[in-house]
Enzyme design. Structure first.
Site, mmCIF file in Angstrom:
data_model
loop_
_atom_site.group_PDB
_atom_site.id
_atom_site.type_symbol
_atom_site.label_atom_id
_atom_site.label_comp_id
_atom_site.label_asym_id
_atom_site.label_seq_id
_atom_site.Cartn_x
_atom_site.Cartn_y
_atom_site.Cartn_z
ATOM 1 N N THR A 184 0.808 -1.213 0.000
ATOM 2 C CA THR A 184 0.000 0.000 0.000
ATOM 3 C C THR A 184 0.833 1.251 0.000
ATOM 4 O OG1 THR A 184 -0.129 -0.089 2.380
ATOM 5 C CG2 THR A 184 -1.933 -1.116 1.187
ATOM 6 N N GLU A 227 1.947 1.536 11.257
ATOM 7 C CA GLU A 227 0.707 1.266 11.988
ATOM 8 C C GLU A 227 0.999 0.779 13.406
ATOM 9 O OE1 GLU A 227 -1.981 0.087 8.084
ATOM 10 O OE2 GLU A 227 -1.050 -1.498 9.268
ATOM 11 N N ASN A 277 -5.282 -3.320 11.722
ATOM 12 C CA ASN A 277 -5.461 -4.238 10.599
ATOM 13 C C ASN A 277 -6.678 -5.139 10.764
ATOM 14 O OD1 ASN A 277 -3.136 -4.033 8.525
ATOM 15 N ND2 ASN A 277 -2.171 -3.723 10.513
#
Length: 403
Positions: free
Chosen positions: A187, A274, A398
């Protein structure tokens, strides 16, 4: 981990505009257009994932046919795993922009990032494009950096000025990425531009070299995206004689500036990973060759046990030692292996260092930036990989990504 963007410099020959197309996100810009000066040359590196996204396939095809005039990027939908319909959607998006901009569809390079397996809403993109074209502005880099974000918490924008034959040249770039990060490009998306005139083959060499030292030397979770792409545009607006010699001082200056911007952007991606709370550098030295050094570095950087220990500030050095041992290094003499955690020697001659204490290790692990240095005692090759810890938030982000 937060990140702040330093001042940026517009690149003559590039105009940008972002707008809200409601592709997935509401009440924020998620569509970006870059307009390139006629005569610009473009280099790109793309993911090697076999399930590469439709826009990657089409961008490669278009780039092989002609120099681009526009880049078209959307966030929120990866247009990956969408088969022939996905290719048709990517092409239709290029056609929609080409019709409005009076150019060929092949002069538009498409890029997408977001959820995999969902079909691209072409009609929303087409409806938003007129607004985007009206907003084109050379100074719109900060808005552009925000428009391509997905799970990023901060925009990523870096800029560098340097002298080229007495003229002030510029390299500016943006990137997005926080998860599914282990670029193999070649991504994650990155778009850079410079006003320097340079031969196309040298521009490609410059980008590949810079990507290998930056974007291809980071990992968050070991997952190579279907959509990874990095683009470098040279507009030639500086008016310098085109750089054509890889051995010249001019090329060295360009390469240095591009590498600096790429490295800064790559570091910003890992800082914004993240759920990350720590920036971790894994350095491997004294390997037999570069491939061996990379293998050891990535084995440590990808280890969930190492990454969770980093999050817990637990100086569990045995996890690092175990990762080195399972890296598949032929005939590894463990007595030649030394490992440092910051400035603390934790392993020497293949065993716990006599000077090591848990107190010393815990002090290093509590820091927001940590260095793991591994000396294999086998040769002169070395490498450096940036990674981060694994926190509870990584799992939450996630797990909830499609919610």
């Amino acid at each position: 981990m937060s990140d702040s963007n330093p001042p940026f410099f517009p690149v003559p020959g590039v105009r940008l505009a972002s707008t809200a197309a409601a592709i997935r996100y509401q009440e924020r810009d998620d569509l970006l257009v870059l307009e390139l000066r006629p005569g610009s040359v473009c280099a790109a590196v793309f993911t090697r994932n076999a399930f590469c996204a439709a826009p990657v396939t089409l961008a490669r095809h278009h780039l092989a046919q002609c120099a681009p005039r526009y880049l078209l990027i959307n966030a929120g939908n990866a247009n990956a795993g969408t088969g022939r319909q996905g290719l048709a959607a990517a092409h239709a998006s290029c056609e929609a922009l080409a019709d409005l901009a009076d150019c060929r569809a092949e002069q538009v390079l498409p890029f997408s990032t977001g959820v995999i397996g969902e079909h691209l809403p072409v009609e929303r993109i087409a409806s938003a494009l007129p607004t985007a074209l009206k907003r084109l502005d050379a100074a719109a880099w900060p808005d552009a950096a925000r428009a391509i974000m997905t799970t990023d918490t901060v925009p990523k924008l870096r800029s560098q000025r340097f002298l080229l034959n007495g003229q002030q040249a510029t390299v500016t770039g943006i990137a997005k990425g926080a998860g599914m990060i282990c670029p193999d490009m070649a991504t994650m998306l990155a778009f850079l531009a410079t006003d320097v005139a340079i031969a196309p083959e040298l521009l490609q060499h410059c980008l590949q070299s810079a990507a290998d030292r930056s974007f291809n030397s980071i990992t968050v979770d070991g997952d190579t995206s279907t959509n990874d792409a990095c683009v470098l545009v040279a507009t030639g607006a500086l008016g310098n004689p085109a750089v054509t010699d890889a051995a010249s001082a001019e090329y060295t200056a360009v390469l240095s500036a591009v590498e600096t911007v790429c490295t800064d952007l790559a570091t910003a991606i890992v800082r914004d990973a993240e759920g990350a709370t720590k920036l971790v550098t894994v350095e491997v030295e004294e390997a037999r060759d570069h491939a061996e050094a990379r293998n050891v570095a990535y084995t440590v950087a990808h280890s969930p046990l190492v990454k969770t220990a980093l999050f817990a500030s637990d100086p569990n050095w045995g996890r690092i030692l175990a990762a080195v041992g399972r890296a598949g290094i032929d005939e590894l003499d463990i007595e030649g292996v030394h490992i440092d955690l910051g400035d603390v020697r934790i392993v020497e001659a293949g065993a716990r260092a006599s000077s090591y204490t848990e107190t010393l290790g815990a002090a290093v692990m509590a820091k927001p930036e940590i260095l793991i240095r591994i000396l294999l005692g086998r040769g002169n090759a070395q490498t450096r990989v940036l990674t981060c810890d694994f926190s509870y938030d990584y799992v939450r982000i996630n797990a909830e990504y499609r919610s």
